[in-house]
Enzyme design. Structure first.
Site, short mmCIF file in Angstrom:
data_model
loop_
_atom_site.label_atom_id
_atom_site.label_comp_id
_atom_site.label_asym_id
_atom_site.label_seq_id
_atom_site.Cartn_x
_atom_site.Cartn_y
_atom_site.Cartn_z
N TYR A 181 -4.74 -16.67 -4.39
CA TYR A 181 -4.87 -16.43 -2.75
C TYR A 181 -6.51 -16.11 -2.68
CZ TYR A 181 -4.67 -13.21 1.12
OH TYR A 181 -5.14 -12.40 2.48
N ASN A 201 -6.62 -3.88 2.56
CA ASN A 201 -5.11 -3.87 3.01
C ASN A 201 -5.28 -3.48 4.49
OD1 ASN A 201 -3.32 -4.41 0.70
ND2 ASN A 201 -5.08 -3.02 -0.08
N SER A 209 -10.60 -12.18 2.51
CA SER A 209 -10.03 -10.94 1.88
C SER A 209 -10.72 -10.42 0.78
CB SER A 209 -8.56 -11.27 1.29
OG SER A 209 -8.10 -10.61 0.45
N ASP A 223 0.84 -20.31 16.58
CA ASP A 223 1.45 -20.22 15.23
C ASP A 223 2.86 -20.97 15.03
OD1 ASP A 223 2.70 -18.56 13.27
OD2 ASP A 223 1.31 -17.00 13.80
N LYS A 276 -9.36 -18.36 -0.38
CA LYS A 276 -10.13 -17.78 0.61
C LYS A 276 -11.52 -17.94 0.52
CE LYS A 276 -7.14 -15.11 3.17
NZ LYS A 276 -6.82 -15.64 4.65
N CYS A 288 -9.55 -9.97 -1.76
CA CYS A 288 -9.12 -10.59 -3.03
C CYS A 288 -10.21 -11.53 -3.44
CB CYS A 288 -7.75 -11.12 -2.53
SG CYS A 288 -6.05 -9.82 -2.71
N GLU A 302 6.54 -8.46 2.89
CA GLU A 302 5.79 -7.26 3.37
C GLU A 302 4.84 -6.64 2.34
OE1 GLU A 302 8.72 -7.83 2.45
OE2 GLU A 302 9.73 -6.36 1.41
N LYS A 303 3.62 -6.20 2.66
CA LYS A 303 2.75 -5.59 1.68
C LYS A 303 3.36 -4.04 1.39
CE LYS A 303 -0.99 -8.10 2.27
NZ LYS A 303 -2.44 -7.97 1.99
P1 NAD Z 1 0.63 -12.97 8.76
O1 NAD Z 1 1.62 -13.41 7.53
O2 NAD Z 1 1.45 -11.63 9.55
O3 NAD Z 1 0.03 -13.73 9.81
C1 NAD Z 1 -0.30 -15.00 9.49
C2 NAD Z 1 0.38 -15.95 10.60
O4 NAD Z 1 0.00 -17.15 10.09
C3 NAD Z 1 1.85 -15.87 10.66
O5 NAD Z 1 2.29 -15.64 11.64
C4 NAD Z 1 2.36 -17.31 10.02
O6 NAD Z 1 3.41 -17.62 10.73
C5 NAD Z 1 1.31 -17.85 10.34
N1 NAD Z 1 1.16 -19.48 9.67
C6 NAD Z 1 1.51 -19.49 8.63
N2 NAD Z 1 1.32 -21.08 8.43
C7 NAD Z 1 1.20 -21.62 9.52
C8 NAD Z 1 1.00 -22.94 9.81
N3 NAD Z 1 1.19 -24.04 9.01
N4 NAD Z 1 0.71 -23.01 11.22
C9 NAD Z 1 0.73 -22.28 12.12
N5 NAD Z 1 0.57 -20.64 11.73
C10 NAD Z 1 1.13 -20.51 10.39
O7 NAD Z 1 -0.46 -12.08 7.99
P2 NAD Z 1 -1.72 -11.07 8.75
O8 NAD Z 1 -1.52 -9.51 7.78
O9 NAD Z 1 -1.42 -10.94 9.95
O10 NAD Z 1 -2.90 -11.49 8.01
C11 NAD Z 1 -3.65 -12.37 8.85
C12 NAD Z 1 -5.21 -12.93 8.21
O11 NAD Z 1 -5.84 -11.67 7.47
C13 NAD Z 1 -4.52 -13.73 7.04
O12 NAD Z 1 -5.53 -14.79 6.97
C14 NAD Z 1 -4.52 -12.94 5.87
O13 NAD Z 1 -4.91 -13.80 4.56
C15 NAD Z 1 -5.80 -12.05 6.04
N6 NAD Z 1 -5.71 -10.77 5.61
C16 NAD Z 1 -4.63 -9.92 5.59
C17 NAD Z 1 -4.76 -8.78 5.01
C18 NAD Z 1 -3.77 -7.75 5.11
O14 NAD Z 1 -3.76 -6.49 4.65
N7 NAD Z 1 -2.68 -8.01 6.25
C19 NAD Z 1 -5.83 -8.59 4.09
C20 NAD Z 1 -6.54 -9.47 3.75
C21 NAD Z 1 -6.76 -10.55 4.44
#
Ligand code: NAD
Length: 324
Positions: free
Chosen positions: A150, A179, A122, A35, A154, A124, A192-193
């Site tokens: 977004y 979500n 997602s 990360d 995806k 989305c 935050e969501k």
């Molecule tokens: P999050 O933002 O907590 O985690 C994403 C991580 O990606 C972060 O820790 C961020 O530092 C890292 N990141 C961003 N840019 C980066 C880069 N250039 N190099 C390396 N790391 C990088 O989000 P999450 O909620 O854990 O979501 C994880 C995945 O699930 C994402 O792809 C998100 O789009 C997808 N998603 C999440 C939800 C949700 O409700 N949380 C819903 C639909 C899809």
């Protein structure tokens, strides 16, 4: 490490990635997390953690290099993302940064002979819906009309990963998450969501106080608890299901119901004031037959999951107010 299954979790410093690392460790995996930042709230369980910017192709290669051996599984969760406030304001960052990560990661993984590649998409990607509409299945994402950039990114990344799976011996699995919420997720700062933001507002409100909530409370969503989500990710990755798979529970609720569930968990009397703000789509309702075919069902009710999440966020609010 020799006879353990080797997994790379990209985005392991984030909410779902961090929990997924712990889940894989409990199953006896050797795990490398990668990360651009470390997990914010507690130490990672990963055997190895690398701080790398995955927008750079050479960093994707570094993440995947393993003394001449290949990773068995790659879980790609890294993305520049956040809640509705972020999604509607940081459109260029989302389109640019997440696309670069996804373009370079699948290319590097295919060339590094990774066997299985999981991609976190997602819901989305779907069009907006009206309350009461029949459930949309995975194929209904096309013709495409996502509500935000977004979702478009995806969709592109899904196709990118699927294209590589047709031309390289890499098995691709794609989940479209609803979500996801739970403890140890971002709860302040603008990314935050909704569930975390509402927990924070209620935790900060005095008994008898009022909290602002974006929209009018009528938008319909599903909120899936983190433990159920990582279990779904794992089952899907091990399965033979090709093509996108919706992952989410069966409990569709209004935002008003979500807020009331948080207020109930707090044990306080809190009033809601609806205010203008980015809300997103009107309604959601997705078919889960594909993920159910793997024996997966969400086990955690909204009331249970929110009680755990509220407890954790209320603790964070207390700690930070003591530190101030
Ligand atoms: P999050 O933002 O907590 O985690 C994403 C991580 O990606 C972060 O820790 C961020 O530092 C890292 N990141 C961003 N840019 C980066 C880069 N250039 N190099 C390396 N790391 C990088 O989000 P999450 O909620 O854990 O979501 C994880 C995945 O699930 C994402 O792809 C998100 O789009 C997808 N998603 C999440 C939800 C949700 O409700 N949380 C819903 C639909 C899809």
């Amino acid at each position: 490490m020799s006879n353990k299954t080797r997994a790379l979790v990209a985005g392991a410093g984030g909410f779902i990635g961090h929990h997924l690392v712990s889940y894989l460790k409990e199953r006896g995996y050797w795990v490398r997390g990668v990360d651009i930042k470390r997990p914010e709230f507690c130490e990672t369980d990963a055997d190895d953690f690398q701080l790398l910017d995955l927008r750079e192709p050479h960093n994707c290669w570094r993440a995947l290099s393993l003394n001449g051996e290949a990773f068995d599984e790659v879980y790609q969760l890294a993305a520049d993302m956040g809640g509705m406030g972020f999604i509607h304001s940081a459109e260029c960052e989302i389109m640019h940064n997440s696309a670069l990560i996804n373009i370079h990661m699948i290319d590097a993984a295919a060339r590094a002979n990774v066997s299985r590649y999981f991609f976190s998409s997602s819901v989305c990607v779907y069009r907006d819906m009206q309350p009461g509409e029949p459930a949309l299945a995975e194929a209904d994402a096309v013709p495409a009309e996502p509500d935000n950039e977004y979702g478009w990114e995806k969709l592109y990344a899904e196709r990118m990963a699927q294209t590589y799976s047709r031309h390289h011996p890499i098995q691709v699995r794609i989940a479209r998450f609803e979500n996801c919420y739970g403890p140890e997720g971002t709860w302040r700062g603008g990314r935050e969501k909704a569930p975390a933001a509402i927990c924070r507002k209620v935790a900060q409100a005095p008994d008898g106080g009022t909290i602002p909530v974006w929209g009018d409370g009528s938008a319909i969503r599903n909120y899936t608890y983190i433990d159920d989500m990582v279990d779904g990710i794992y089952r899907l990755t091990q399965s033979d299901l090709e093509g996108p798979v919706n992952i989410g529970g069966e409990e569709y609720v209004t935002v008003a119901k979500l807020v009331q569930t948080v207020i109930d968990a707090s044990g306080k009397a809190v009033e809601i004031e609806y205010v203008d703000g980015p809300v997103g789509v009107h309604s959601r309702n997705f078919c889960k037959d594909r993920i159910h075919s793997l024996g997966w069902q969400a086990k955690t009710s909204l009331a249970e999951g929110i009680a755990r999440t509220y407890g954790w966020i209320a603790e964070q609010v207390k700690k930070t107010s003591e530190d101030d």
